[in-house]
Design a protein around this motif. Structure first.
Motif, PDB file in Angstrom:
ATOM      1  N   MET A   1       0.822  -1.213   0.000  1.00  0.00           N
ATOM      2  CA  MET A   1       0.000   0.000   0.000  1.00  0.00           C
ATOM      3  C   MET A   1       0.857   1.264   0.000  1.00  0.00           C
ATOM      4  O   MET A   1       0.659   2.179  -0.784  1.00  0.00           O
ATOM      5  CB  MET A   1      -0.939  -0.010   1.208  1.00  0.00           C
ATOM      6  CG  MET A   1      -1.716   1.288   1.442  1.00  0.00           C
ATOM      7  SD  MET A   1      -2.966   1.628   0.211  1.00  0.00           S
ATOM      8  CE  MET A   1      -4.262   0.535   0.803  1.00  0.00           C
ATOM      9  N   LEU A   2       1.849   1.307   0.905  1.00  0.00           N
ATOM     10  CA  LEU A   2       2.696   2.493   1.019  1.00  0.00           C
ATOM     11  C   LEU A   2       3.495   2.722  -0.258  1.00  0.00           C
ATOM     12  O   LEU A   2       3.626   3.869  -0.728  1.00  0.00           O
ATOM     13  CB  LEU A   2       3.637   2.348   2.213  1.00  0.00           C
ATOM     14  CG  LEU A   2       4.584   3.530   2.473  1.00  0.00           C
ATOM     15  CD1 LEU A   2       3.791   4.807   2.694  1.00  0.00           C
ATOM     16  CD2 LEU A   2       5.501   3.234   3.651  1.00  0.00           C
ATOM     17  N   THR A   3       4.021   1.623  -0.837  1.00  0.00           N
ATOM     18  CA  THR A   3       4.792   1.755  -2.075  1.00  0.00           C
ATOM     19  C   THR A   3       3.934   2.311  -3.196  1.00  0.00           C
ATOM     20  O   THR A   3       4.371   3.183  -3.966  1.00  0.00           O
ATOM     21  CB  THR A   3       5.368   0.384  -2.489  1.00  0.00           C
ATOM     22  OG1 THR A   3       6.194  -0.109  -1.446  1.00  0.00           O
ATOM     23  CG2 THR A   3       6.182   0.510  -3.769  1.00  0.00           C
ATOM     24  N   ASN A   4       2.699   1.825  -3.309  1.00  0.00           N
ATOM     25  CA  ASN A   4       1.793   2.313  -4.342  1.00  0.00           C
ATOM     26  C   ASN A   4       1.459   3.787  -4.141  1.00  0.00           C
ATOM     27  O   ASN A   4       1.364   4.558  -5.105  1.00  0.00           O
ATOM     28  CB  ASN A   4       0.512   1.485  -4.346  1.00  0.00           C
ATOM     29  CG  ASN A   4       0.728   0.081  -4.857  1.00  0.00           C
ATOM     30  OD1 ASN A   4       1.659  -0.173  -5.624  1.00  0.00           O
ATOM     31  ND2 ASN A   4      -0.098  -0.863  -4.425  1.00  0.00           N
ATOM     32  N   ILE A   5       1.271   4.189  -2.886  1.00  0.00           N
ATOM     33  CA  ILE A   5       0.968   5.593  -2.595  1.00  0.00           C
ATOM     34  C   ILE A   5       2.138   6.485  -3.014  1.00  0.00           C
ATOM     35  O   ILE A   5       1.950   7.532  -3.646  1.00  0.00           O
ATOM     36  CB  ILE A   5       0.649   5.786  -1.095  1.00  0.00           C
ATOM     37  CG1 ILE A   5      -0.695   5.147  -0.758  1.00  0.00           C
ATOM     38  CG2 ILE A   5       0.637   7.268  -0.731  1.00  0.00           C
ATOM     39  CD1 ILE A   5      -1.042   5.194   0.716  1.00  0.00           C
ATOM     40  N   VAL A   6       3.354   6.053  -2.679  1.00  0.00           N
ATOM     41  CA  VAL A   6       4.536   6.844  -3.021  1.00  0.00           C
ATOM     42  C   VAL A   6       4.715   6.932  -4.531  1.00  0.00           C
ATOM     43  O   VAL A   6       4.964   8.021  -5.087  1.00  0.00           O
ATOM     44  CB  VAL A   6       5.795   6.244  -2.367  1.00  0.00           C
ATOM     45  CG1 VAL A   6       7.051   6.933  -2.883  1.00  0.00           C
ATOM     46  CG2 VAL A   6       5.717   6.374  -0.846  1.00  0.00           C
ATOM     47  N   LEU A   7       4.582   5.797  -5.237  1.00  0.00           N
ATOM     48  CA  LEU A   7       4.733   5.807  -6.697  1.00  0.00           C
ATOM     49  C   LEU A   7       3.678   6.676  -7.361  1.00  0.00           C
ATOM     50  O   LEU A   7       3.982   7.476  -8.260  1.00  0.00           O
ATOM     51  CB  LEU A   7       4.660   4.377  -7.242  1.00  0.00           C
ATOM     52  CG  LEU A   7       5.923   3.529  -7.132  1.00  0.00           C
ATOM     53  CD1 LEU A   7       5.675   2.119  -7.631  1.00  0.00           C
ATOM     54  CD2 LEU A   7       7.074   4.168  -7.917  1.00  0.00           C
ATOM     55  N   ASP A   8       2.426   6.537  -6.933  1.00  0.00           N
ATOM     56  CA  ASP A   8       1.359   7.357  -7.505  1.00  0.00           C
ATOM     57  C   ASP A   8       1.603   8.842  -7.240  1.00  0.00           C
ATOM     58  O   ASP A   8       1.348   9.691  -8.107  1.00  0.00           O
ATOM     59  CB  ASP A   8       0.001   6.950  -6.918  1.00  0.00           C
ATOM     60  CG  ASP A   8      -0.494   5.618  -7.473  1.00  0.00           C
ATOM     61  OD1 ASP A   8       0.128   5.117  -8.428  1.00  0.00           O
ATOM     62  OD2 ASP A   8      -1.492   5.091  -6.945  1.00  0.00           O
ATOM     63  N   SER A   9       2.085   9.152  -6.053  1.00  0.00           N
ATOM     64  CA  SER A   9       2.369  10.554  -5.711  1.00  0.00           C
ATOM     65  C   SER A   9       3.471  11.120  -6.593  1.00  0.00           C
ATOM     66  O   SER A   9       3.397  12.275  -7.034  1.00  0.00           O
ATOM     67  CB  SER A   9       2.772  10.670  -4.239  1.00  0.00           C
ATOM     68  OG  SER A   9       1.746  10.240  -3.383  1.00  0.00           O
TER      69      SER A   9
ATOM     70  N   ILE B   1       7.195  10.447 -24.566  1.00  0.00           N
ATOM     71  CA  ILE B   1       8.579  10.469 -24.102  1.00  0.00           C
ATOM     72  C   ILE B   1       8.969   9.140 -23.461  1.00  0.00           C
ATOM     73  O   ILE B   1      10.140   8.755 -23.478  1.00  0.00           O
ATOM     74  CB  ILE B   1       8.807  11.621 -23.100  1.00  0.00           C
ATOM     75  CG1 ILE B   1       7.817  11.542 -21.934  1.00  0.00           C
ATOM     76  CG2 ILE B   1       8.739  12.961 -23.783  1.00  0.00           C
ATOM     77  CD1 ILE B   1       8.054  12.583 -20.867  1.00  0.00           C
ATOM     78  N   PHE B   2       7.992   8.424 -22.946  1.00  0.00           N
ATOM     79  CA  PHE B   2       8.281   7.151 -22.282  1.00  0.00           C
ATOM     80  C   PHE B   2       8.513   6.037 -23.306  1.00  0.00           C
ATOM     81  O   PHE B   2       9.438   5.231 -23.155  1.00  0.00           O
ATOM     82  CB  PHE B   2       7.139   6.771 -21.346  1.00  0.00           C
ATOM     83  CG  PHE B   2       6.804   7.853 -20.364  1.00  0.00           C
ATOM     84  CD1 PHE B   2       7.705   8.207 -19.367  1.00  0.00           C
ATOM     85  CD2 PHE B   2       5.609   8.552 -20.442  1.00  0.00           C
ATOM     86  CE1 PHE B   2       7.422   9.213 -18.469  1.00  0.00           C
ATOM     87  CE2 PHE B   2       5.308   9.564 -19.552  1.00  0.00           C
ATOM     88  CZ  PHE B   2       6.213   9.903 -18.558  1.00  0.00           C
TER      89      PHE B   2
ATOM     90  N   ALA C   1       7.600   2.920 -12.066  1.00  0.00           N
ATOM     91  CA  ALA C   1       8.965   3.211 -11.617  1.00  0.00           C
ATOM     92  C   ALA C   1       9.790   3.850 -12.736  1.00  0.00           C
ATOM     93  O   ALA C   1      10.531   4.810 -12.511  1.00  0.00           O
ATOM     94  CB  ALA C   1       9.634   1.931 -11.127  1.00  0.00           C
ATOM     95  N   GLY C   2       9.651   3.326 -13.956  1.00  0.00           N
ATOM     96  CA  GLY C   2      10.368   3.904 -15.089  1.00  0.00           C
ATOM     97  C   GLY C   2       9.899   5.313 -15.393  1.00  0.00           C
ATOM     98  O   GLY C   2      10.709   6.203 -15.687  1.00  0.00           O
TER      99      GLY C   2
ATOM    100  N   LEU D   1      10.517  11.278 -15.411  1.00  0.00           N
ATOM    101  CA  LEU D   1       9.948  12.542 -14.951  1.00  0.00           C
ATOM    102  C   LEU D   1      10.882  13.256 -13.986  1.00  0.00           C
ATOM    103  O   LEU D   1      11.034  14.488 -14.039  1.00  0.00           O
ATOM    104  CB  LEU D   1       8.589  12.298 -14.291  1.00  0.00           C
ATOM    105  CG  LEU D   1       7.456  11.861 -15.228  1.00  0.00           C
ATOM    106  CD1 LEU D   1       6.230  11.447 -14.429  1.00  0.00           C
ATOM    107  CD2 LEU D   1       7.102  12.994 -16.195  1.00  0.00           C
ATOM    108  N   ALA D   2      11.516  12.491 -13.103  1.00  0.00           N
ATOM    109  CA  ALA D   2      12.443  13.091 -12.140  1.00  0.00           C
ATOM    110  C   ALA D   2      13.611  13.756 -12.870  1.00  0.00           C
ATOM    111  O   ALA D   2      14.040  14.864 -12.497  1.00  0.00           O
ATOM    112  CB  ALA D   2      12.951  12.033 -11.169  1.00  0.00           C
ATOM    113  N   ALA D   3      14.120  13.101 -13.919  1.00  0.00           N
ATOM    114  CA  ALA D   3      15.232  13.681 -14.683  1.00  0.00           C
ATOM    115  C   ALA D   3      14.802  14.958 -15.395  1.00  0.00           C
ATOM    116  O   ALA D   3      15.532  15.970 -15.385  1.00  0.00           O
ATOM    117  CB  ALA D   3      15.749  12.656 -15.689  1.00  0.00           C
ATOM    118  N   LEU D   4      13.629  14.928 -16.014  1.00  0.00           N
ATOM    119  CA  LEU D   4      13.136  16.105 -16.724  1.00  0.00           C
ATOM    120  C   LEU D   4      12.874  17.266 -15.774  1.00  0.00           C
ATOM    121  O   LEU D   4      13.248  18.417 -16.038  1.00  0.00           O
ATOM    122  CB  LEU D   4      11.867  15.761 -17.497  1.00  0.00           C
ATOM    123  CG  LEU D   4      12.034  14.817 -18.688  1.00  0.00           C
ATOM    124  CD1 LEU D   4      10.669  14.438 -19.265  1.00  0.00           C
ATOM    125  CD2 LEU D   4      12.885  15.471 -19.772  1.00  0.00           C
TER     126      LEU D   4
END
Length: 300
Positions: free
Chosen positions: A1-9, A119-120, A129-130, A135-138
Motif C-alpha cells: 500500500m505504502l509503495t503504491n501511494i509513493v509511486l502514484d504521488s 517520451i516514455f 517506476a520507469g 519525470l524526475a530527470a526532466l
C-alpha cells in the motif's frame, strides 16, 4: 500500500512541479496572482497531444506546448501593461478565452493518445517506476535551469522586483520587462506541466486546467511552510517547490487510497489550502517567524 501511494504521488506530482514553480514566480516573488496558468496548462496539454497524434517527436511536442503557454503569458502582460488591467483580472480574462482556444486546438473536448509515441515509449520506459525516473530527470533539468537563471542579473532583478521595485528600476530594469518576463515564464512552466501530464495519462481534455491554480497555490504554501525559502536563497526556493508539490500530491493520493470518494478531492484540496494558510499565519507567528501567507495585493 505504502509503495503504491509513493509511486502514484511521484508519477502525478513530478509533472506538477513546473506549474508550482511558475505560480511561485508570480505568487511569492512578484506578490501577485495570475489565473492565466489554468488556461495555459490546458493549452500546453492540447498542443502537445495534437502534435503527438500527428507523429511529431514527443520532446518537440513538449517544447511546442510550453511555448504556447509563454505566448499566453505574453498576451496577459499586454493586457496588463497596455490597458492597465490588473494582473489578477487579466489572468481571469485569459483563462476564460483560452478555454475556447484549447477547444479549437483539440477540435473537440478530448484527444486520446492511443498508439501515439510519448517520451516514455521513445525512451523504452514502462511501468510507474520507469516513468518516475524519466519525470524526475526532466523536472530536475527544469528546476536546475531555473535555479541557474535566478543567479543571473536578470534573475536577480526578478527576485528583487516584488520586494524592492525601486531598487530594480535604479539598476535600469523596467517594470514592463520584469512583468512580461514573470508572466511568460510562469505560463511557460504551467504549459510544460500540461505537456508532460498528457503523456502520463494518455489523453488531453479541455477541462484539464480547472482547479490547477488552487492546487499550485496549495503546493506553494506547503513548500514554503516546510522549507521557508527567502528571496535570495535559490536552492531553498527550488526545494520548497519540490517538497510542496510532492506533499500536496501525497495528501490527495493517500486520501484516495484510503477510500475517499473521488468526488471529495476538491474538498480535500480546499481544506489543505486553508490549513496551509492558517499554519503560516498563526503557527509561524507562534514560533516568532511570521510571514504573510498571501501577497499584499490580496490581503487588503
Amino acid at each position: 500500500m505504502l509503495t503504491n501511494i509513493v509511486l502514484d504521488s511521484l508519477v502525478t506530482g513530478l509533472p506538477l512541479a513546473p506549474l508550482t514553480l511558475g505560480v511561485y514566480v508570480v505568487f511569492r516573488i512578484r506578490q501577485d496572482f495570475d489565473l492565466t496558468v489554468e488556461g495555459s496548462f490546458a493549452l500546453g496539454a492540447a498542443v502537445a497531444a495534437v502534435l503527438l497524434v500527428a507523429v511529431v517527436h514527443p520532446f518537440l511536442a513538449v517544447v511546442a506546448g510550453a511555448l504556447a503557454g509563454a505566448a499566453a503569458g505574453a498576451v496577459t502582460a499586454a493586457l496588463h501593461l497596455g490597458l492597465g488591467i490588473p494582473v489578477l483580472l487579466a489572468g481571469l480574462i485569459m483563462s476564460i478565452g483560452l478555454f475556447s482556444v484549447t477547444l479549437h486546438v483539440l477540435t473537440g473536448p478530448t484527444v486520446g493518445l492511443a498508439g501515439a509515441e510519448t517520451i516514455f515509449t521513445v525512451l523504452g520506459v514502462t511501468g510507474d517506476a520507469g516513468q518516475v525516473l524519466v519525470l524526475a530527470a526532466l523536472v530536475a533539468a527544469v528546476l536546475g535551469a531555473f535555479a541557474l537563471f535566478l543567479r543571473t542579473e536578470l534573475g536577480l532583478a526578478l527576485r528583487a522586483s516584488g520586494a524592492a521595485p525601486a531598487m530594480v528600476r535604479s539598476q535600469g530594469v523596467g517594470d514592463a520587462q520584469i512583468v512580461t518576463l514573470s508572466l511568460c515564464l510562469a505560463n511557460l512552466l504551467a504549459a510544460l506541466r500540461g505537456a508532460l501530464l498528457v503523456q502520463v495519462q494518455g489523453f488531453a481534455d479541455v477541462n484539464l486546467g480547472i482547479g490547477m491554480f488552487v492546487a499550485a497555490i496549495g503546493a506553494v504554501l506547503l513548500g514554503t511552510l516546510a522549507v521557508r525559502p527567502s528571496g535570495s536563497r535559490v536552492l531553498r526556493i527550488v526545494a520548497a517547490v519540490v517538497v510542496g508539490t510532492l506533499t500536496y500530491r501525497l495528501v490527495l493520493v493517500a486520501a484516495l487510497r484510503f477510500g475517499l470518494p473521488a468526488a471529495d478531492l476538491k474538498a480535500i484540496t480546499a481544506l489543505t489550502l486553508v490549513a496551509a494558510v492558517a499554519v503560516q499565519r498563526y503557527g509561524a507567528a507562534t514560533l516568532g517567524r511570521a510571514e504573510p501567507a498571501l501577497p499584499a495585493a490580496v490581503r487588503q
